[in-house]
Design a protein around this motif. Structure first.
Motif, PDB file in Angstrom:
ATOM      1  N   ALA A  19       0.961  -1.194  -0.045  1.00 43.56           N
ATOM      2  CA  ALA A  19       0.021  -0.222   0.001  1.00 43.56           C
ATOM      3  C   ALA A  19       0.733   1.359   0.084  1.00 43.56           C
ATOM      4  O   ALA A  19       1.931   1.154   0.621  1.00 43.56           O
ATOM      5  CB  ALA A  19      -1.019  -0.016   1.198  1.00 43.56           C
ATOM      6  N   ARG A  20       0.264   2.156  -0.745  1.00 40.93           N
ATOM      7  CA  ARG A  20       1.169   3.389  -0.756  1.00 40.93           C
ATOM      8  C   ARG A  20       0.199   4.682  -0.582  1.00 40.93           C
ATOM      9  O   ARG A  20      -1.005   4.599  -1.111  1.00 40.93           O
ATOM     10  CB  ARG A  20       1.966   3.554  -1.815  1.00 40.93           C
ATOM     11  N   CYS A  21       0.624   5.489   0.223  1.00 37.12           N
ATOM     12  CA  CYS A  21      -0.423   6.777   0.438  1.00 37.12           C
ATOM     13  C   CYS A  21      -0.076   8.153  -0.299  1.00 37.12           C
ATOM     14  O   CYS A  21       1.354   8.274  -0.335  1.00 37.12           O
ATOM     15  CB  CYS A  21      -0.429   7.101   2.031  1.00 37.12           C
ATOM     16  N   PHE A  22      -0.490   8.698  -1.029  1.00 34.26           N
ATOM     17  CA  PHE A  22      -0.289   9.911  -1.810  1.00 34.26           C
ATOM     18  C   PHE A  22      -0.001  10.892  -0.776  1.00 34.26           C
ATOM     19  O   PHE A  22      -0.495  11.014   0.283  1.00 34.26           O
ATOM     20  CB  PHE A  22      -1.476  10.303  -2.832  1.00 34.26           C
ATOM     21  N   PRO A  23       0.628  12.003  -1.043  1.00 37.04           N
ATOM     22  CA  PRO A  23       0.846  13.154  -0.249  1.00 37.04           C
ATOM     23  C   PRO A  23      -0.444  13.683  -0.039  1.00 37.04           C
ATOM     24  O   PRO A  23      -1.525  13.940  -0.599  1.00 37.04           O
ATOM     25  CB  PRO A  23       1.780  14.241  -1.123  1.00 37.04           C
ATOM     26  N   ILE A  24      -0.669  14.182   1.431  1.00 33.12           N
ATOM     27  CA  ILE A  24      -1.692  14.629   2.181  1.00 33.12           C
ATOM     28  C   ILE A  24      -2.104  15.888   1.195  1.00 33.12           C
ATOM     29  O   ILE A  24      -1.165  16.902   1.119  1.00 33.12           O
ATOM     30  CB  ILE A  24      -1.476  14.902   3.559  1.00 33.12           C
ATOM     31  N   GLY A  25      -3.452  15.847   0.861  1.00 31.73           N
ATOM     32  CA  GLY A  25      -3.727  17.417   0.547  1.00 31.73           C
ATOM     33  C   GLY A  25      -4.925  17.973   1.570  1.00 31.73           C
ATOM     34  O   GLY A  25      -5.363  17.362   2.064  1.00 31.73           O
ATOM     35  N   ARG A  26      -4.701  19.286   1.291  1.00 26.42           N
ATOM     36  CA  ARG A  26      -5.457  20.284   2.498  1.00 26.42           C
ATOM     37  C   ARG A  26      -6.620  20.914   1.499  1.00 26.42           C
ATOM     38  O   ARG A  26      -6.346  21.419   0.304  1.00 26.42           O
ATOM     39  CB  ARG A  26      -4.373  21.329   2.879  1.00 26.42           C
ATOM     40  N   ASN A  27      -7.860  20.723   2.055  1.00 23.48           N
ATOM     41  CA  ASN A  27      -9.028  20.840   1.230  1.00 23.48           C
ATOM     42  C   ASN A  27      -9.949  22.188   1.656  1.00 23.48           C
ATOM     43  O   ASN A  27      -9.997  22.521   2.912  1.00 23.48           O
ATOM     44  CB  ASN A  27     -10.030  19.789   1.239  1.00 23.48           C
ATOM     45  N   GLU A  28     -10.287  22.857   1.013  1.00 25.77           N
ATOM     46  CA  GLU A  28     -11.318  23.811   0.971  1.00 25.77           C
ATOM     47  C   GLU A  28     -12.572  23.597   0.430  1.00 25.77           C
ATOM     48  O   GLU A  28     -12.951  22.785  -0.756  1.00 25.77           O
ATOM     49  CB  GLU A  28     -10.845  25.080   0.476  1.00 25.77           C
ATOM     50  N   HIS A  29     -13.766  23.581   1.381  1.00 24.62           N
ATOM     51  CA  HIS A  29     -15.114  23.349   0.801  1.00 24.62           C
ATOM     52  C   HIS A  29     -15.990  24.670   0.733  1.00 24.62           C
ATOM     53  O   HIS A  29     -15.688  25.381   1.628  1.00 24.62           O
ATOM     54  CB  HIS A  29     -15.702  22.352   1.816  1.00 24.62           C
ATOM     55  N   ARG A  30     -16.874  24.364  -0.152  1.00 23.94           N
ATOM     56  CA  ARG A  30     -17.951  25.680  -0.162  1.00 23.94           C
ATOM     57  C   ARG A  30     -19.285  25.140  -0.651  1.00 23.94           C
ATOM     58  O   ARG A  30     -19.271  24.305  -1.462  1.00 23.94           O
ATOM     59  CB  ARG A  30     -17.651  26.627  -1.146  1.00 23.94           C
ATOM     60  N   ASP A  31     -20.133  25.264   0.306  1.00 26.30           N
ATOM     61  CA  ASP A  31     -21.579  24.753   0.188  1.00 26.30           C
ATOM     62  C   ASP A  31     -21.687  23.244   0.051  1.00 26.30           C
ATOM     63  O   ASP A  31     -22.296  22.756  -1.008  1.00 26.30           O
ATOM     64  CB  ASP A  31     -22.357  25.449  -1.229  1.00 26.30           C
ATOM     65  N   GLY A  32     -20.747  22.641   0.741  1.00 24.62           N
ATOM     66  CA  GLY A  32     -20.841  21.280   0.866  1.00 24.62           C
ATOM     67  C   GLY A  32     -20.093  20.631  -0.374  1.00 24.62           C
ATOM     68  O   GLY A  32     -19.953  19.503  -0.332  1.00 24.62           O
ATOM     69  N   ILE A  33     -19.396  21.402  -1.197  1.00 28.50           N
ATOM     70  CA  ILE A  33     -18.665  20.962  -2.434  1.00 28.50           C
ATOM     71  C   ILE A  33     -17.261  21.082  -2.231  1.00 28.50           C
ATOM     72  O   ILE A  33     -16.769  22.399  -1.958  1.00 28.50           O
ATOM     73  CB  ILE A  33     -19.352  21.502  -3.622  1.00 28.50           C
ATOM     74  N   LEU A  34     -16.279  20.386  -2.684  1.00 30.15           N
ATOM     75  CA  LEU A  34     -14.888  20.582  -2.422  1.00 30.15           C
ATOM     76  C   LEU A  34     -14.764  21.814  -3.383  1.00 30.15           C
ATOM     77  O   LEU A  34     -15.043  21.650  -4.781  1.00 30.15           O
ATOM     78  CB  LEU A  34     -14.030  19.317  -3.030  1.00 30.15           C
ATOM     79  N   ARG A  35     -13.982  22.782  -3.011  1.00 28.72           N
ATOM     80  CA  ARG A  35     -13.772  24.060  -3.790  1.00 28.72           C
ATOM     81  C   ARG A  35     -12.053  23.966  -4.340  1.00 28.72           C
ATOM     82  O   ARG A  35     -11.760  24.233  -5.741  1.00 28.72           O
ATOM     83  CB  ARG A  35     -13.567  25.109  -3.069  1.00 28.72           C
ATOM     84  N   ALA A  36     -11.153  23.478  -3.568  1.00 29.85           N
ATOM     85  CA  ALA A  36      -9.912  23.477  -3.987  1.00 29.85           C
ATOM     86  C   ALA A  36      -9.031  22.469  -3.054  1.00 29.85           C
ATOM     87  O   ALA A  36      -9.398  22.148  -1.874  1.00 29.85           O
ATOM     88  CB  ALA A  36      -9.015  24.828  -3.800  1.00 29.85           C
ATOM     89  N   THR A  37      -7.836  22.006  -3.776  1.00 31.38           N
ATOM     90  CA  THR A  37      -7.077  21.068  -2.808  1.00 31.38           C
ATOM     91  C   THR A  37      -5.480  21.642  -3.110  1.00 31.38           C
ATOM     92  O   THR A  37      -5.156  21.900  -4.101  1.00 31.38           O
ATOM     93  CB  THR A  37      -7.339  19.636  -3.344  1.00 31.38           C
ATOM     94  N   ALA A  38      -4.802  21.779  -2.001  1.00 36.61           N
ATOM     95  CA  ALA A  38      -3.511  22.166  -2.034  1.00 36.61           C
ATOM     96  C   ALA A  38      -2.662  21.147  -1.667  1.00 36.61           C
ATOM     97  O   ALA A  38      -2.843  20.489  -0.500  1.00 36.61           O
ATOM     98  CB  ALA A  38      -3.461  23.517  -1.264  1.00 36.61           C
ATOM     99  N   VAL A  39      -1.480  20.952  -2.373  1.00 32.04           N
ATOM    100  CA  VAL A  39      -0.277  19.952  -1.908  1.00 32.04           C
ATOM    101  C   VAL A  39       0.943  20.797  -2.341  1.00 32.04           C
ATOM    102  O   VAL A  39       1.265  21.313  -3.319  1.00 32.04           O
ATOM    103  CB  VAL A  39      -0.551  18.808  -2.759  1.00 32.04           C
ATOM    104  N   PRO A  40       1.987  20.770  -1.144  1.00 32.51           N
ATOM    105  CA  PRO A  40       2.083  20.364   0.202  1.00 32.51           C
ATOM    106  C   PRO A  40       0.620  20.961   0.916  1.00 32.51           C
ATOM    107  O   PRO A  40       0.373  22.147   0.795  1.00 32.51           O
ATOM    108  CB  PRO A  40       3.568  20.302   0.703  1.00 32.51           C
ATOM    109  N   SER A  41       0.617  20.343   1.930  1.00 33.48           N
ATOM    110  CA  SER A  41      -0.632  20.614   2.834  1.00 33.48           C
ATOM    111  C   SER A  41      -0.340  21.871   3.940  1.00 33.48           C
ATOM    112  O   SER A  41      -1.013  22.638   4.292  1.00 33.48           O
ATOM    113  CB  SER A  41      -1.119  19.579   3.955  1.00 33.48           C
TER     114      SER A  41
END
Length: 356
Positions: free
Chosen positions: A201-223
Motif C-alpha cells: 500500500a502507498r499513500c499519496f501526499p496529504i492534500g489540504r481541502n477547502e469546501h464551499r456549500d458542501g462541495i470541494l472547492r480546492a485542494t493544495a499540496v503540500p498541505s
C-alpha cells in the motif's frame, strides 16, 4: 479467480459513466488497456473516451452479464453502485475493490462504526432513528445527516438544539440518520491510499481541502501542516485500506482540530476529487494507480513533482477555459459535460509550481 497480473491489451470494466470513470479510462488507455463503461444513461462522458459503453439499469442482470463477459476485471467509479450490482458482476469477473468497501461507504453510521473498529478517531456521533433517540441526543450542536444517499452536502442539516434536531429529522423524512457533533477544526484534509493484490500500500501526499456549500472547492499540496499531523493522516489511510482488505483506491477525508488531532470524517473507495492534482504534479496519478491495482501491476511512485493547487470548475466557471489555457502554470481538464448548472462539476484546473 486468477490473481496474476492482467497484461496490457486486457479490458477493464467500469461501473459508472462520470468524470472519474472518464479519467480512469484515459489512464488505462495510456497503459495499453481497453475500457468498457456500464451506466444507466444512453450516453456518458466516460463512454466518450472508452472502447465501448453498455447502457443498462443497475438491476438488469442480462445487461450486467453482457458487460461482465466483455471485460477481464471490474471496478467502480462511485460508491453508490448497488451492492447487488457488484455481486452480480463478481459472479463472473473479479471486482476490485469488491462489496465490502461500498457496504460501509454507502451507510454513514456503518462507516463511522467501521472507522472506530479500525482504530481511527472520529467526532462524537449517534444514531437518530426515532423520537427516543432525539430525546437522548448528546452530540449537539451537530450536523444531522441521512445514513444513506447523501453527496456534496445533500441530505444534511446543521442543528443547535433538540428542537432543531426534531425539525431537521422531520424535514429529512424521519428516516434513519446520524447526528455528528460539530468539530472545531483548523482545516480539512484527505489521504488517498492505493493497495495492490499483494497487499502493498502507498499513500499519496496529504492534500489540504477547502469546501464551499458542501462541495470541494480546492485542494493544495503540500498541505503545509506539521509532519506529525501528516503522518497520522497517512497512518489512518493505510489502516483503513488494510481493514477493508482493499484492492484499489480509497480516499479518507479528515478534520484537523485546532489542538492537532486528526479525526476521520468519511471515505470513498475510488478515485477522489481531492486527488485530481496527481495527474499533473505526482509521479503517478491516482487514476493510473487504480489501473495498476485492479490489473495486478506494481504500484507506481507517489513522489510529489511540483507544488500544486487544484480548483474545481463549478457551473459557468468552465466557460473561462480560454483564460486558463493562457496561464503558463495552469493545467485545464474539462469533462465534456453538456450543460453547465449551478453546483455541477464541469472540470478542474491545477496550478503547478515546480519545486525549488
Amino acid at each position: 479467480m486468477a490473481t496474476k497480473a492482467l497484461p496490457p491489451g486486457s479490458t477493464i470494466g467500469i461501473l459508472g459513466g462520470g468524470q472519474l470513470g472518464r479519467m480512469t479510462a484515459m489512464a488505462a488507455a495510456r497503459l495499453g488497456y481497453r475500457s468498457v463503461v456500464y451506466s444507466p444513461e444512453a450516453h456518458s462522458i466516460a463512454g466518450d473516451v472508452a472502447t465501448a459503453h453498455i447502457s443498462g439499469a443497475y438491476d438488469d442482470a442480462t445487461a450486467l452479464a453482457r458487460f461482465a463477459d466483455a471485460v477481464d476485471v471490474v471496478t467502480y467509479e462511485f460508491e453508490n453502485v448497488p451492492e447487488a450490482t457488484v455481486a452480480e458482476c463478481a459472479r463472473r469477473r473479479p471486482v476490485r475493490p469488491g462489496i465490502k468497501p461500498i457496504h460501509f461507504a454507502q451507510h454513514r453510521l456503518r462507516e463511522k462504526e467501521f472507522f472506530r473498529k479500525s482504530g481511527l478517531g472520529t467526532a462524537d456521533y449517534q444514531q437518530i432513528a426515532g423520537e427516543g433517540d432525539i430525546a437522548r441526543a448528546t452530540a449537539l450542536p451537530g450536523i444531522l445527516k441521512t445514513s444513506t444517499e447523501g453527496y456534496d452536502g445533500k441530505g444534511q442539516i446543521r442543528v443547535h438544539s433538540r428542537e432543531d434536531l426534531f425539525a431537521a429529522w422531520d424535514k429529512l423524512g424521519r428516516r434513519e440518520c446520524i447526528l455528528e457533533a460539530l468539530v472545531d477544526f483548523e482545516c480539512e484534509i484527505s489521504a488517498i491510499v492505493a493497495r495492490g493484490l499483494d497487499g502493498e500500500a502507498r499513500c499519496f501526499p496529504i492534500g489540504r481541502n477547502e469546501h464551499r456549500d458542501g462541495i470541494l472547492r480546492a485542494t493544495a499540496v503540500p498541505s503545509g501542516l506539521p509532519s506529525a499531523v501528516e503522518e497520522q493522516a497517512k497512518d489512518y489511510g493505510l489502516r483503513l485500506a488494510e481493514s477493508l482488505d482493499l484492492v484499489g483506491l480509497v480516499a479518507l477525508e479528515m478534520f484537523v482540530t485546532r489542538d492537532g488531532r486528526v479525526l476521520a470524517n468519511e471515505m470513498a473507495p475510488r478515485p477522489h476529487n481531492s486527488g485530481h492534482w496527481t495527474i499533473d504534479a505526482c509521479a503517478t496519478s491516482q487514476f493510473e494507480q487504480l489501473v495498476r491495482t485492479v490489473c495486478g501491476l506494481p504500484l507506481g511512485a507517489v513522489d510529489l513533482l511540483a507544488s500544486s493547487r487544484m480548483i474545481n470548475l463549478i457551473g459557468d466557471e468552465a466557460n473561462d477555459w480560454a483564460r486558463y489555457l493562457a496561464e503558463p502554470t495552469a493545467r485545464l481538464h474539462l469533462y465534456g459535460k453538456g450543460k453547465a448548472r449551478p453546483g455541477r462539476k464541469m472540470g478542474h484546473v491545477t496550478y503547478v509550481m515546480p519545486r525549488k
